[in-house]
Design a protein around this motif. Structure first.
Motif, PDB file in Angstrom:
ATOM      1  N   LYS A  79      -4.801   7.338  -4.182  1.00  6.98           N
ATOM      2  CA  LYS A  79      -4.129   8.630  -4.224  1.00  6.98           C
ATOM      3  C   LYS A  79      -5.078   9.766  -4.596  1.00  6.98           C
ATOM      4  O   LYS A  79      -5.619  10.429  -3.723  1.00  6.98           O
ATOM      5  CB  LYS A  79      -2.937   8.587  -5.176  1.00  6.98           C
ATOM      6  CG  LYS A  79      -2.034   9.783  -5.000  1.00  6.98           C
ATOM      7  CD  LYS A  79      -0.700   9.615  -5.640  1.00  6.98           C
ATOM      8  CE  LYS A  79       0.123  10.860  -5.341  1.00  6.98           C
ATOM      9  NZ  LYS A  79       1.291  10.966  -6.157  1.00  6.98           N
ATOM     10  N   ALA A 106      15.313  -0.950  -6.620  1.00  5.69           N
ATOM     11  CA  ALA A 106      14.475   0.243  -6.831  1.00  5.69           C
ATOM     12  C   ALA A 106      12.990  -0.084  -6.708  1.00  5.69           C
ATOM     13  O   ALA A 106      12.190   0.783  -6.353  1.00  5.69           O
ATOM     14  CB  ALA A 106      14.768   0.860  -8.190  1.00  5.69           C
ATOM     15  N   HIS A 143      11.325   0.402  -3.134  1.00  5.05           N
ATOM     16  CA  HIS A 143      11.313   1.741  -2.545  1.00  5.05           C
ATOM     17  C   HIS A 143      10.409   2.636  -3.381  1.00  5.05           C
ATOM     18  O   HIS A 143      10.382   2.526  -4.600  1.00  5.05           O
ATOM     19  CB  HIS A 143      12.737   2.317  -2.527  1.00  5.05           C
ATOM     20  CG  HIS A 143      12.793   3.721  -2.034  1.00  5.05           C
ATOM     21  ND1 HIS A 143      12.683   4.042  -0.700  1.00  5.05           N
ATOM     22  CD2 HIS A 143      12.936   4.895  -2.699  1.00  5.05           C
ATOM     23  CE1 HIS A 143      12.762   5.364  -0.571  1.00  5.05           C
ATOM     24  NE2 HIS A 143      12.921   5.908  -1.765  1.00  5.05           N
ATOM     25  N   GLN A 144       9.680   3.501  -2.718  1.00  7.20           N
ATOM     26  CA  GLN A 144       8.837   4.460  -3.436  1.00  7.20           C
ATOM     27  C   GLN A 144       8.911   5.796  -2.741  1.00  7.20           C
ATOM     28  O   GLN A 144       8.773   5.882  -1.522  1.00  7.20           O
ATOM     29  CB  GLN A 144       7.386   3.984  -3.478  1.00  7.20           C
ATOM     30  CG  GLN A 144       6.488   4.955  -4.199  1.00  7.20           C
ATOM     31  CD  GLN A 144       5.024   4.542  -4.197  1.00  7.20           C
ATOM     32  OE1 GLN A 144       4.703   3.367  -4.103  1.00  7.20           O
ATOM     33  NE2 GLN A 144       4.154   5.507  -4.295  1.00  7.20           N
ATOM     34  N   GLU A 145       9.123   6.838  -3.502  1.00  6.07           N
ATOM     35  CA  GLU A 145       9.094   8.200  -2.973  1.00  6.07           C
ATOM     36  C   GLU A 145       7.648   8.662  -2.892  1.00  6.07           C
ATOM     37  O   GLU A 145       6.890   8.497  -3.847  1.00  6.07           O
ATOM     38  CB  GLU A 145       9.871   9.151  -3.891  1.00  6.07           C
ATOM     39  CG  GLU A 145      11.345   8.910  -3.945  1.00  6.07           C
ATOM     40  CD  GLU A 145      12.046   9.219  -2.638  1.00  6.07           C
ATOM     41  OE1 GLU A 145      11.553  10.072  -1.859  1.00  6.07           O
ATOM     42  OE2 GLU A 145      13.088   8.590  -2.384  1.00  6.07           O
ATOM     43  N   GLY A 146       7.234   9.188  -1.779  1.00  8.96           N
ATOM     44  CA  GLY A 146       5.930   9.825  -1.665  1.00  8.96           C
ATOM     45  C   GLY A 146       4.741   8.889  -1.534  1.00  8.96           C
ATOM     46  O   GLY A 146       3.699   9.144  -2.101  1.00  8.96           O
TER      47      GLY A 146
END
Length: 77
Positions: free
Chosen positions: A46, A3, A6-9
């Motif tokens: 961000k 996990a 992996h990164q969402e967004g």
């Protein structure tokens, strides 16, 4: 799949030597403290100043909930 690989967004956490979730978990930080770590880690990549404002907001939660600051005491911060 790991996990942490992996990164969402986005990739703003994947670029770091240690991800906020690792630091937060290993140091047993509470919700507000963990969010401060998360937002300070990503602010340049961000949401810029918006993330800094979120840090201030979470710091005020800590002052109010853990140190019993009143609304009046929080106004000047």
């Amino acid at each position: 799949m790991n996990a942490l690989e992996h990164q969402e967004g986005g990739i703003h956490y994947l670029k770091r030597e240690i991800q906020p979730i690792e630091y937060i978990t290993k140091n047993n930080l509470n919700f507000s403290e963990g969010n401060i770590v998360k937002y300070i880690t990503r602010h340049r990549d961000k949401n810029k100043d918006e993330d800094i404002k979120k840090i201030i907001h979470y710091a005020k939660f800590i002052l109010q909930l853990e140190y019993n600051y009143t609304e009046e005491q929080l106004k000047g911060l």
